[in-house]
Design a protein around this motif. Sequence first.
Motif, PDB file in Angstrom:
ATOM      1  N   GLY A   1       0.856  -1.184   0.000  1.00  0.00           N
ATOM      2  CA  GLY A   1       0.000   0.000   0.000  1.00  0.00           C
ATOM      3  C   GLY A   1       0.887   1.227   0.000  1.00  0.00           C
ATOM      4  N   TYR A   2       0.332   2.360   0.327  1.00  0.00           N
ATOM      5  CA  TYR A   2       1.077   3.608   0.212  1.00  0.00           C
ATOM      6  C   TYR A   2       0.884   4.469   1.463  1.00  0.00           C
ATOM      7  CZ  TYR A   2       1.297   2.223  -4.673  1.00  0.00           C
ATOM      8  OH  TYR A   2       1.517   1.526  -5.827  1.00  0.00           O
ATOM      9  N   ILE A   3       1.913   5.244   1.735  1.00  0.00           N
ATOM     10  CA  ILE A   3       1.851   6.254   2.796  1.00  0.00           C
ATOM     11  C   ILE A   3       2.167   7.591   2.150  1.00  0.00           C
ATOM     12  CG2 ILE A   3       2.833   7.072   4.968  1.00  0.00           C
ATOM     13  CD1 ILE A   3       3.634   4.183   5.573  1.00  0.00           C
ATOM     14  N   SER A   4       1.332   8.590   2.438  1.00  0.00           N
ATOM     15  CA  SER A   4       1.590   9.912   1.868  1.00  0.00           C
ATOM     16  C   SER A   4       1.391  10.969   2.938  1.00  0.00           C
ATOM     17  CB  SER A   4       0.671  10.189   0.677  1.00  0.00           C
ATOM     18  OG  SER A   4      -0.668  10.363   1.117  1.00  0.00           O
ATOM     19  N   GLY A   5       1.991  12.136   2.684  1.00  0.00           N
ATOM     20  CA  GLY A   5       1.857  13.217   3.640  1.00  0.00           C
ATOM     21  C   GLY A   5       2.665  14.423   3.197  1.00  0.00           C
ATOM     22  N   THR A   6       2.829  15.347   4.117  1.00  0.00           N
ATOM     23  CA  THR A   6       3.558  16.588   3.838  1.00  0.00           C
ATOM     24  C   THR A   6       4.535  16.867   4.970  1.00  0.00           C
ATOM     25  OG1 THR A   6       1.678  17.499   2.628  1.00  0.00           O
ATOM     26  CG2 THR A   6       3.325  19.070   3.413  1.00  0.00           C
ATOM     27  N   VAL A   7       5.729  17.338   4.627  1.00  0.00           N
ATOM     28  CA  VAL A   7       6.728  17.755   5.604  1.00  0.00           C
ATOM     29  C   VAL A   7       6.817  19.274   5.566  1.00  0.00           C
ATOM     30  CG1 VAL A   7       9.120  17.624   6.356  1.00  0.00           C
ATOM     31  CG2 VAL A   7       8.023  15.621   5.322  1.00  0.00           C
ATOM     32  N   GLU A   8       6.740  19.906   6.721  1.00  0.00           N
ATOM     33  CA  GLU A   8       6.860  21.352   6.821  1.00  0.00           C
ATOM     34  C   GLU A   8       7.954  21.680   7.826  1.00  0.00           C
ATOM     35  OE1 GLU A   8       4.154  25.283   8.036  1.00  0.00           O
ATOM     36  OE2 GLU A   8       3.250  23.274   7.921  1.00  0.00           O
ATOM     37  N   LEU A   9       8.803  22.645   7.493  1.00  0.00           N
ATOM     38  CA  LEU A   9       9.857  23.101   8.391  1.00  0.00           C
ATOM     39  C   LEU A   9       9.370  24.339   9.118  1.00  0.00           C
ATOM     40  CD1 LEU A   9      13.021  22.652   6.142  1.00  0.00           C
ATOM     41  CD2 LEU A   9      11.849  20.970   7.586  1.00  0.00           C
ATOM     42  N   PHE A  10       9.289  24.274  10.420  1.00  0.00           N
ATOM     43  CA  PHE A  10       8.727  25.361  11.214  1.00  0.00           C
ATOM     44  C   PHE A  10       9.647  26.579  11.261  1.00  0.00           C
ATOM     45  CE2 PHE A  10       8.007  27.495  15.320  1.00  0.00           C
ATOM     46  CZ  PHE A  10       6.686  27.887  15.129  1.00  0.00           C
TER      47      PHE A  10
ATOM     48  N   ASP B   1      -2.234  11.802   4.973  1.00  0.00           N
ATOM     49  CA  ASP B   1      -2.115  12.762   6.085  1.00  0.00           C
ATOM     50  C   ASP B   1      -1.128  12.318   7.167  1.00  0.00           C
ATOM     51  OD1 ASP B   1      -4.041  14.383   4.848  1.00  0.00           O
ATOM     52  OD2 ASP B   1      -5.662  13.229   5.773  1.00  0.00           O
ATOM     53  N   VAL B   2      -0.098  11.575   6.775  1.00  0.00           N
ATOM     54  CA  VAL B   2       0.985  11.280   7.718  1.00  0.00           C
ATOM     55  C   VAL B   2       1.967  12.443   7.590  1.00  0.00           C
ATOM     56  CG1 VAL B   2       2.706   9.602   8.480  1.00  0.00           C
ATOM     57  CG2 VAL B   2       0.586   8.822   7.396  1.00  0.00           C
ATOM     58  N   ASP B   3       1.633  13.532   8.245  1.00  0.00           N
ATOM     59  CA  ASP B   3       2.330  14.801   8.076  1.00  0.00           C
ATOM     60  C   ASP B   3       3.354  15.021   9.191  1.00  0.00           C
ATOM     61  OD1 ASP B   3       0.657  15.282   5.906  1.00  0.00           O
ATOM     62  OD2 ASP B   3      -0.844  16.284   7.178  1.00  0.00           O
ATOM     63  N   PHE B   4       4.366  15.835   8.870  1.00  0.00           N
ATOM     64  CA  PHE B   4       5.422  16.148   9.834  1.00  0.00           C
ATOM     65  C   PHE B   4       5.626  17.662   9.877  1.00  0.00           C
ATOM     66  CE2 PHE B   4       6.318  11.895   8.317  1.00  0.00           C
ATOM     67  CZ  PHE B   4       6.606  11.204   9.491  1.00  0.00           C
ATOM     68  N   LEU B   5       5.833  18.185  11.076  1.00  0.00           N
ATOM     69  CA  LEU B   5       6.219  19.574  11.294  1.00  0.00           C
ATOM     70  C   LEU B   5       7.530  19.531  12.071  1.00  0.00           C
ATOM     71  CD1 LEU B   5       5.599  22.607  11.113  1.00  0.00           C
ATOM     72  CD2 LEU B   5       4.361  22.396  13.286  1.00  0.00           C
ATOM     73  N   LEU B   6       8.629  19.814  11.384  1.00  0.00           N
ATOM     74  CA  LEU B   6       9.941  19.690  11.987  1.00  0.00           C
ATOM     75  C   LEU B   6      10.399  21.038  12.535  1.00  0.00           C
ATOM     76  CD1 LEU B   6      11.807  17.365   9.442  1.00  0.00           C
ATOM     77  CD2 LEU B   6      10.365  16.755  11.400  1.00  0.00           C
ATOM     78  N   THR B   7      10.912  21.019  13.733  1.00  0.00           N
ATOM     79  CA  THR B   7      11.448  22.228  14.368  1.00  0.00           C
ATOM     80  C   THR B   7      12.950  22.057  14.563  1.00  0.00           C
ATOM     81  OG1 THR B   7      10.992  21.332  16.571  1.00  0.00           O
ATOM     82  CG2 THR B   7       9.280  22.688  15.573  1.00  0.00           C
ATOM     83  N   THR B   8      13.662  23.174  14.550  1.00  0.00           N
ATOM     84  CA  THR B   8      15.113  23.112  14.726  1.00  0.00           C
ATOM     85  C   THR B   8      15.445  22.596  16.114  1.00  0.00           C
ATOM     86  OG1 THR B   8      15.101  25.421  15.427  1.00  0.00           O
ATOM     87  CG2 THR B   8      15.574  24.977  13.106  1.00  0.00           C
ATOM     88  N   ILE B   9      16.606  21.941  16.182  1.00  0.00           N
ATOM     89  CA  ILE B   9      17.068  21.428  17.473  1.00  0.00           C
ATOM     90  C   ILE B   9      17.324  22.604  18.400  1.00  0.00           C
ATOM     91  CG2 ILE B   9      18.914  20.184  18.651  1.00  0.00           C
ATOM     92  CD1 ILE B   9      19.278  18.543  16.102  1.00  0.00           C
TER      93      ILE B   9
END
Length: 889
Positions: free
Chosen positions: A555-564, A626-634
């Motif tokens: 199957g498939y996994i989809s989503g969006t990555v956003e850099l905060f 909608d397997v989405d990620f919001l990444l924040t800096t360390i």
Amino acid sequence: MKKITLLVILFALIQPVNAQWSTNPALNNAISDLSGEQVLPKIGLCSDGNIYIAFMSNVTGSYNVRLQKLDSQGNELWDHNGILISDHPTDSWISDWDMAVDINDHAVLTFSDVRAGGNWDVFAYRISPDGAFTWGDDGIALSDNSAFNVAPKVTCTNAGNAVFAWMSEDVIVMQKITPAGVKLWGDAGITLSSINSLKWPQLMPAGTDDIIMKYFDDAGSPQYPTRHVFAQRYNSSGVGIWSSPVVISNAGGISAQTQIFSFINDGTDGFYIAWHDDRDGNLIASSFVQHVNSSGQLVWPSNGVEVSLSGGYNHFYPYLALPQGSTDVYVFWNEMSGDQNQQGISGQKLSSTGARQWGNQGTTFIPLSYTPVYPEGASSSLTDMMVVYKIGGYNNNQIKGMKIAPDGSFLWTPSSTVISSVSSNKAYSVMSNFANDQWIVSWADNRNDANDIYAQNIAIDGSLGPYEILYGNIQGHVTLTGGSGNVTDVVVSAGDVTTAPNADGDYFFEVQTGTYTVTASLANYYTDEVTDVVVIENQTTSNVNLELVAIPTTGYISGTVELFDGNGDVTETVITAGTVTTNPDANGDYIMEVGVGIWSVTAELEGYVTQVHSNILVEPGLTTTDVDFLLTTIPVTGYLYGTVVIEGDMANVMLSTITIDTINISPDEEGEYVIEIPTGTYFVQAEHPYTEIDTGTAVIFPGGSTRQDFYLPMLRRDLIITCHDQFGDPLDNTLIEITGPEGNYSETMLEDSLVFEQVPYGSYTGMATYDETSIGTADTIIDQNNNRMDFEIILVSAPGRLVDPLIIFPNPVSKTGTINFNTSKLLEGNLLVYDSFGRKYSEIYINPENQQNFPVTLLFNNQKIRDGLYYIRFVSENGSFTGKILIKD
């Protein structure tokens, strides 16, 4: 035309009693003719056409539970009178009980008895098609307590589990048990309660493993309750699915004797429910029907649709019938005159909107007369309805049935068929659903003794007795699309008949006439089915073709990555699920193909905090979106937090200071603090002006939080108390009373001074009392700079000292008056005013020029003046004078 085989006929001839269904309504089939009383029969239908009939049997003075099994033709498959399920003791009476049949054609029975030390408890038994006790010889105890546990109900879900519900004093308890006998809802089950009493549950399966339960919420007297009706859908874990139970009726007027309602599935996991009540309190009851959809929403107006508007007549005991696929529901009830001396049976057809289709009074099927008549049940064939009723007086009644068309017309000639014509009393009648072109009716009958259990079939054409089994054929082709399966391994089924295609995918099999759903299944392929396949006698229904599509393995996994924040490149983010990785595009969007299963998906980018989503379900051929990620800096900072506690809360904690590196903060009034600081290891200190210092070491992690609490003991030193008069002479035997952070101190000063040892730093106030009349007050702060507290008491006269009196007139004087001092020695000096507690009120400078007609307001230096006694003292280089003045309006 296929005839019944000789083997079946011979089998019928050698049965010891009651071979096949009786064709004579004066005989019927005796399910149990044991001595004593047999009551409360229950009917369960199996998928293979076999029939369970269970009943209570009082042969020995205590009611036993027995079970008989018949084939669809009425032949007893077990010994006459059935098998004994339980002979555990009951009381001299029994409550209602229940039986259901699970997907494996096992009978599941539940009832109450007093085997456990006289307590009424609920038990469950599961009996296999060959009569084996799969839950043990003594069943499973559903309750084990001193409460009054009675009237259990059971239903079996499409997942094969059995769900039970029963009354336990003022609550309802639910339990779910697997076919293996495992309790899924805890040993004691799930208890449902209310501020009122919950009564009389009824159950219905829904979905795969859900159930819908109807129940009453009773307030007031148990004999005359205010009875409201509710329903809730519970999931496989026993949790209510609907946001709140749906209100079936809160109109009132339902008597304590009205307990079990007609309650049927609407075909889409909603339900219809019918009842009668006297909601307007006019002693005339009417029947109502409500429709609730699968989401728990009322389809029809609140408190139901009234089936008949005919005034002055009772509409009792409604029963529902719903032909397969119909959007109309049918209801049949006992029509009675207002005095209940005349009785008949009427019916109504309700549309999908609840509109009355047979007029506002409904249709009369049996006119009112003085002959007693009562509906006993209703059911439907695929297209029509059948109503079973009892007619005649006590010990002289019959059971009949009538078949009704959707237009309200009779379908049999004559209009009714006699099911049992014996002149006897018939009680506890139950009616099965339609199966194998027939209905089954069972009842308790006193034609021979106290009561026996009888049963009778009634065919779709209104006849009694064994039916002729007719056969036809189904033919079709199975196609496999994708995968590597072998078409000859496909299982094609219609009812309980199965076959396999040949190497070309063609299949053919013989089945009884009727309407079927034909299903094809094969491992690793989606099942396919064709519904409403009609099989006609001696004919072949062709082109029932089925296609099985291979179940994808991925199957498939989809989503969006956003850099905060930060300056990272989103396309360099690495998305990982197992061994599969991918990168988002410039917009941050990604999609990846993975195996079917549950995955943890990770997003990583240098300089950013790694993020993980767990339990991501991937189904065959489908995309989990909608397997989405919001990444924040360390982060480069962390947090230090904690609480400052001061010994005994003896000081204001907000005056504390927490120091870490170059940062100083104070806690809030609860002693709590938070500091954001760069990562690293720090020396931390907390201090307070009145306490010792507490220290610690804190390691600050990126984005993390480190706790550091402080405890600050109070600093202490000896408090020295002195007390003297206005001349500076010590006043021994003075009572000293002081209040400080640690509480109150009280002691008499005997030798020039008094010491209170090791008091905590802080603010102190006190009062000194000399000779029980003279008072002085003082306040001070004890800290590293001070440990003394001094009291001065103004004495009007002092032994051994010449203190001239200060003569004041007039005395008393008003607040707005003037005074004179008649003292020749009153020259230049200071005039001091003290209140009655020795506290200085005012001080003014005077000289001889301003000593005449002295205004009171000037004496008090224009301060607010209260009524009362004041001390006045004049001090100069030539001496001192004292006096008293009374201010009084």
